[in-house]
Design an enzyme around this catalytic site. Structure first.
Site, short mmCIF file in Angstrom:
data_model
loop_
_atom_site.label_atom_id
_atom_site.label_comp_id
_atom_site.label_asym_id
_atom_site.label_seq_id
_atom_site.Cartn_x
_atom_site.Cartn_y
_atom_site.Cartn_z
N TRP A 51 -6.24 8.86 -2.21
CA TRP A 51 -7.42 7.99 -2.33
C TRP A 51 -8.41 8.23 -1.21
O TRP A 51 -9.56 7.82 -1.29
CB TRP A 51 -6.99 6.51 -2.35
CG TRP A 51 -6.53 5.94 -1.01
CD1 TRP A 51 -5.68 6.53 -0.12
CD2 TRP A 51 -6.91 4.68 -0.44
NE1 TRP A 51 -5.48 5.70 0.96
CE2 TRP A 51 -6.22 4.55 0.80
CE3 TRP A 51 -7.73 3.64 -0.85
CZ2 TRP A 51 -6.35 3.43 1.62
CZ3 TRP A 51 -7.86 2.53 -0.02
CH2 TRP A 51 -7.18 2.43 1.20
N ASP A 52 -7.97 8.91 -0.17
CA ASP A 52 -8.85 9.28 0.94
C ASP A 52 -10.14 9.91 0.39
O ASP A 52 -11.22 9.75 0.96
CB ASP A 52 -8.18 10.34 1.84
CG ASP A 52 -6.83 9.91 2.37
OD1 ASP A 52 -6.08 9.24 1.63
OD2 ASP A 52 -6.49 10.28 3.51
N GLU A 100 0.55 0.45 4.34
CA GLU A 100 1.80 1.07 3.85
C GLU A 100 3.04 0.66 4.65
O GLU A 100 4.14 1.09 4.30
CB GLU A 100 1.65 2.60 3.86
CG GLU A 100 0.61 3.07 2.86
CD GLU A 100 0.33 4.55 2.96
OE1 GLU A 100 0.56 5.12 4.05
OE2 GLU A 100 -0.14 5.13 1.97
N LYS A 151 -0.72 -1.65 9.03
CA LYS A 151 -0.98 -0.25 9.38
C LYS A 151 -2.47 0.10 9.34
O LYS A 151 -2.95 0.93 10.09
CB LYS A 151 -0.24 0.65 8.40
CG LYS A 151 -0.41 2.13 8.63
CD LYS A 151 0.38 2.92 7.60
CE LYS A 151 0.29 4.41 7.81
NZ LYS A 151 0.96 5.17 6.75
N GLN A 152 -3.20 -0.51 8.42
CA GLN A 152 -4.60 -0.11 8.25
C GLN A 152 -5.34 -1.20 7.50
O GLN A 152 -4.73 -2.10 6.93
CB GLN A 152 -4.68 1.20 7.48
CG GLN A 152 -4.16 1.13 6.06
CD GLN A 152 -3.78 2.51 5.54
OE1 GLN A 152 -2.64 2.91 5.66
NE2 GLN A 152 -4.72 3.22 4.96
O1 IFM Z 1 -3.87 7.99 2.04
C1 IFM Z 1 -3.44 7.85 3.35
C2 IFM Z 1 -2.79 6.50 3.49
O2 IFM Z 1 -3.71 5.47 3.25
C3 IFM Z 1 -2.23 6.33 4.87
N1 IFM Z 1 -1.26 7.38 5.13
C4 IFM Z 1 -1.86 8.70 5.05
C5 IFM Z 1 -2.49 8.96 3.70
C6 IFM Z 1 -3.18 10.32 3.69
O3 IFM Z 1 -4.20 10.34 4.62
#
Ligand code: IFM
Length: 726
Positions: free
Chosen positions: A339-340, A479, A591-592
Site C-alpha cells: 500500500w506504500d 502492524e 507502530k505507525q
Molecule cells: O507497508 C509497510 C507497512 O505499513 C509497515 N511495514 C513495512 C511495509 C513496507 O514498507
C-alpha cells in the site's frame, strides 16, 4: 541555481557507510535502478541492478522477488600494473605497496541524476592519476546506461589498462535466479544473455567500450568484458566511454536483437548527446515536481532527494509495473509492491505527472484477476488485492519471517492474510486520481472496475453480528497489533469505500451508461448487493469512546498495557525490538500512524475538529514510529490541526529517514513511502493544499523559519503554480 541545494556529497570516503551510500546514490530511470557500488568493487559491497517487473521465484524460497540483474557498472583499472582500489591507508605515501588513494569525492547531482566520483590515485610506481567516474541511467531512453571514465596523468607518464565489464556472477544475497548467463565479446563490444530459472524472463545487456587504444574482447563464466591498454604522457589524459543497452523479454520479442540495435544507436549518438538528452528529460520532471523551500536548506535538499528517489523509480512507459516499498534501490522487501505505493508514493505523481500515476494504477487494473483469485481462495467475492504484489498479482507475502522468536522459531507473518485494507487503499488512489485529473476515460474503462469490484469484496467480507456489521481478524496500519476486531481505520475506510462505490455507480449510469451496464453485468451489481452495501454503511461498527470523544483504534485497544514510548528515547528503530513480539502485541504502543492515518485520509469528513484533536492527543504519544511510513502522516495531520511545532518535528523526521538513516536500515533500500509521504506532508499538510469548488487552494501552516514554499500541481489538465508564505 544554487548547486548546493541540488547535490549530495560524500567527502572523504566513509567505508563504514558503504552500503548506505550505495543506496542513497542509486541512479535509475523508472525502468531500472542501480545501486552506487564502486566500479572496481569493494569488500562487503552490495551491487544491484533491479529492473521493474523482472521477478523470479527461485527454488526453495518462500516467495518471488525482483532479480538482481548483471552489474553493468564494473570497470577495472590498472595504473602501471597497480590495480586501482580504494586503499586509504596512509602508511607509506611515497612508496605505496598496492597503490594509494590521495583524494576522493563523490557527488550525486540531483538536478541531472548524474553520479560523479573523483579520485586521486598513486600507483606503486609512484605515478599519480586523477580518475573521474560518471554514470547515469538515461531518462530520455531508459534502455541506455552510460558511463564515462576520465583518466588524467598528474604525476608521471603511466600505462593505463582499463577493463570494462558486464558481470553476471550476481545473486540476491546468495539466491541464484539466473538459469543461464551466456557471455560473448568481440573487440570493443561485449554482452550477456541470461534467462531466469522459474519465470523464464530473458535479459540481454550489450556494452561497448569507446576511447583510445585497441580493445580486446574477453569472456569468463557469466562475465564479458573488453580490455584496452594505453600509454599516457605527462599531463596527458584519456576519456573512455562505456555505453550499455539493456532489454528484457518483458519489453520486446528478442532482447538480444533490441539491445544490439539500441547499442548501435547509442554509439552513434555519443555520450555527450546522450547526457544532454538525459538532462533535458530531468528538467521536465523537475519543472513538474520540484518543491522549493526558502528558509530551510536541510528541508530543501532533503525534499529534492526524496523526490529524486520517487522519480528514478517511477515507471514512465510501462503500465505493467509499479514501485516496490524499497523502490529499485535495494533488495529489501524483495521488490514487492505494498500500500506504500497507492497512499504514499502515487499521490505526488497524481498531482504533478499524472501519466505516471495512471501507469501505476493500470498495474493494479491488470492484476484484477489475481485479486479475484485471492478473494475466491479465501471464500469471498469480488477483488481482494494482495498485501504484497509482484508480476502475477497473486499474494506474495511470505508466511514466515526471517526473524526468530525467543524459542528460536520463525514468526508467522499475518499481513498477507489479514492486512486487507490494501483493497480500499487502491480504490482511494483511483478516486483521488480521477478527482484531480478528471480522466473520465480512465475511470469508465478501468478505474471503476477496481473501485467496484473491491467494494464487492467488502460486501462479502463484512460480518453481520447482532444487527451490526463488524470486521474481525484485521490488521490495520499499526502492524504491532495483529488480527484485531473492528479496526477503526479499516471499518471506517470500508464505509467510505462503499459510499464512493455507490456514488460512482450513479455517476456511471448518468455519464457512461454503457460502461455502467457492462460493470453491473460483469460484477453482478444486483439490487440485493447494493442494498447490502447501504446496510453496511449505515450499520458498520465504528469504535468510538463517547466519554472521551475519541476513536478507538480497535475493540479492546485500551485494555492493553500502557507503555510510555518517550521513556525509550533516544533509540534507533521501533519498540518492537525492545519489547519483543508478544509484549508489543498486548501493549498500547503503536507502530505507525493508524487513527492518525485515517485523519490524514478523511480529514474533517471523519469527525469534528475537537475529536480530531482528541485523537491526536491520544495516539501521538503512543506511537513509536517503528515504521518509516509514520512520521510524514503525523506531520500532515499535525499541520492541519495547527500544531506547527509537532508538524515540523515529524516532517524533519520523515525527511531524514533515508538521508540520515534514522531507522538504521537504508542499506536495504530507500523507503519509498517516506519519500512520497514527505511530499504530501509538505503539500497537503504544511501548505494545506485542498480542493474547493473553484479548484485547488492553500491554507498554509508553515514553520516560523520557513519563508516561502513553491510548487506546482495539475488540476484537471491545468497547471496551478502555488507559493505558500509564512
Ligand atoms: O507497508 C509497510 C507497512 O505499513 C509497515 N511495514 C513495512 C511495509 C513496507 O514498507
Amino acid at each position: 541555481m544554487d548547486k548546493r541545494l541540488w547535490t549530495l556529497r560524500e567527502y572523504p570516503f566513509h567505508p563504514e557507510k558503504l552500503r548506505y551510500h550505495e543506496t542513497i546514490f542509486t541512479v535509475g530511470n523508472g525502468y531500472l535502478g542501480t545501486r552506487a557500488s564502486f566500479e572496481e568493487g569493494y569488500e562487503g559491497d552490495t551491487p544491484a541492478t533491479l529492473v521493474h517487473g523482472l521477478y523470479n521465484h527461485a527454488p526453495h524460497t518462500q516467495v518471488p522477488e525482483l532479480v538482481n540483474a548483471p552489474n553493468w557498472t564494473e570497470v577495472q583499472i590498472k595504473v602501471d600494473g597497480t590495480p586501482f582500489r580504494l586503499i586509504t591507508r596512509s602508511s607509506d605515501l611515497l612508496n605505496p605497496p598496492q597503490g594509494l588513494i590521495l583524494g576522493y569525492e563523490r557527488a550525486l547531482h540531483l538536478d541531472e541524476a548524474l553520479l560523479r566520483r573523483v579520485v586521486l590515485f598513486r600507483a606503486a610506481s609512484g605515478a599519480t592519476v586523477r580518475i573521474i567516474f560518471e554514470r547515469f541511467a538515461s531518462l530520455h531512453d531508459p534502455h541506455i546506461l552510460a558511463q564515462r571514465i576520465h583518466v588524467t596523468a598528474i604525476d608521471g607518464a603511466p600505462e593505463i589498462e582499463l577493463e570494462a565489464v558486464l558481470d553476471g556472477q550476481v545473486s540476491n544475497n546468495g539466491v541464484q535466479h539466473w538459469a543461464t548467463m551466456a557471455p560473448s565479446a568481440q573487440a570493443e563490444q561485449f554482452s550477456l544473455f541470461g534467462v531466469t530459472n522459474q519465470s523464464g524472463y530473458k535479459l540481454t545487456m550489450a556494452s561497448a567500450l569507446l576511447g583510445p587504444g585497441t580493445p580486446v574482447g574477453q569472456t569468463q563464466e557469466r562475465r564479458a568484458s573488453s580490455v584496452v591498454r594505453i600509454q599516457l604522457g605527462r599531463d596527458d589524459h584519456a576519456i573512455f566511454d562505456k555505453l550499455t543497452a539493456v532489454y528484457t523479454s518483458r519489453d520486446c520479442a528478442d532482447p538480444t536483437v533490441s539491445a544490439a540495435t539500441k547499442l548501435a544507436e547509442a554509439r552513434a549518438t555519443g555520450y555527450d548527446s546522450l547526457l544532454a538528452a538525459h538532462r533535458q528529460a530531468w528538467k521536465h520532471c523537475w519543472q513538474a515536481m520540484d518543491i522549493t523551500i526558502e528558509g530551510d536548506d536541510f528541508a530543501q535538499l532533503a525534499v529534492r532527494f526524496t523526490t529524486y528517489h520517487l522519480l528514478i523509480a517511477a515507471p514512465q512507459h510501462d503500465e505493467q509495473v509499479s514501485i516496490g516499498a524499497k523502490t529499485l534501490s535495494g533488495l529489501g522487501y524483495k521488490g514487492h509492491v505494498f500500500w506504500d505505493t497507492e497512499l504514499f508514493m502515487l499521490p505526488p505523481f497524481t498531482l504533478t505527472l499524472p501519466s505516471i500515476a495512471r501507469n501505476m494504477l493500470m498495474y493494479r487494473y491488470h492484476r484484477l484477476e489475481g485479486a479475484r483469485q485471492k478473494a475466491r481462495e479465501n471464500g469471498y467475492e469480488g477483488a481482494m488485492f494482495p498485501w504484497e504484489s509482484t508480476d502475477t498479482g497473486l499474494e506474495t507475502t511470505p508466511k514466515w519471517s526471517d526473524v526468530l522468536d525467543k524459542q528460536g522459531q520463525p514468526l508467522r507473518i499475518w499481513t498477507g492474510d489479514n492486512e486487507q485494507h490494501i483493497s480500499t487503499d487502491i480504490a482511494y488512489a483511483v478516486l483521488q486520481y480521477w478527482r484531480w485529473t478528471g480522466d473520465d476515460a480512465f475511470m469508465t474503462q478501468y478505474g471503476a472496475e477496481i473501485v467496484l469490484d473491491t467494494a464487492v469484496f467488502w460486501g462479502s467480507r463484512a460480518q453481520f453480528i447482532d444487527g451490526r456489521y463488524e470486521l474481525h481478524d484485521q490488521i490495520g496500519p499499526d502492524e504491532y497489533h495483529e488480527n484485531v476486531k473492528n479496526s477503526v481505520f479499516v471499518n471506517r475506510m470500508v464505509v467510505w469505500h462503499l459510499q464512493q462505490a455507490l456514488q460512482l455507480l450513479t455517476w456511471l449510469e448518468q455519464h457512461a451508461p454503457q460502461d455502467a451496464a457492462r460493470l453491473v453485468q460483469n460484477l453482478d451489481l444486483n439490487a440485493e448487493r447494493l442494498a447490502r452495501w447501504r446496510d453496511i454503511i449505515a450499520n458498520m461498527i465504528i469504535p468510538f469512546d463517547e466519554a472521551r470523544q475519541i476513536h478507538v483504534q480497535f475493540d479492546g485497544f485500551f485494555d492493553f498495557e500502557y507503555i510510555p514510548v518517550q521513556h525509550y528515547e533516544p533509540r534507533v528503530g521501533g519498540l518492537w525490538g525492545y519489547l519483543g513480539h508478544e509484549r508489543a502485541l498486548r501493549s498500547q504502543v503503536i507502530k505507525q500512524a493508524d487513527v492518525v492515518m485515517l485523519m490524514a485520509l478523511l480529514g474533517e469528513e471523519l469527525a469534528p475538529r475537537q475529536v480530531l484533536l482528541n485523537n491526536w492527543e491520544t495516539y501521538y504519544p503512543r506511537c513509536d514510529h517503528g515504521s518509516s511510513l509514520s512520521p510524514a502522516m503525523h506531520a500532515w495531520v499535525a499541520a492541519r490541526l495547527g500544531l506547527r511545532d509537532e508538524a515540523y518535528h515529524m516532517l524533519r523526521h520523515a525527511l531524514a529517514i533515508d538521508l540520515e538513516d534514522n531507522k538504521g536500515n537504508v542499506a536495504d533500500g530507500i523507503h519509498g513511502a517516506a519519500c512520497g509521504g514527505a511530499w504530501q506532508a509538505i503539500v497537503f499538510g504544511l501548505c494545506g493544499l485542498h480542493l474547493t469548488s473553484d479548484g485547488p487552494a492553500l491554507s498554509p501552516q508553515l514553520p516560523p523559519h520557513w519563508k516561502r514554499v513553491g510548487f506546482k500541481v495539475v488540476y484537471q489538465g491545468q497547471v496551478y503554480p502555488f507559493v505558500a508564505e509564512a
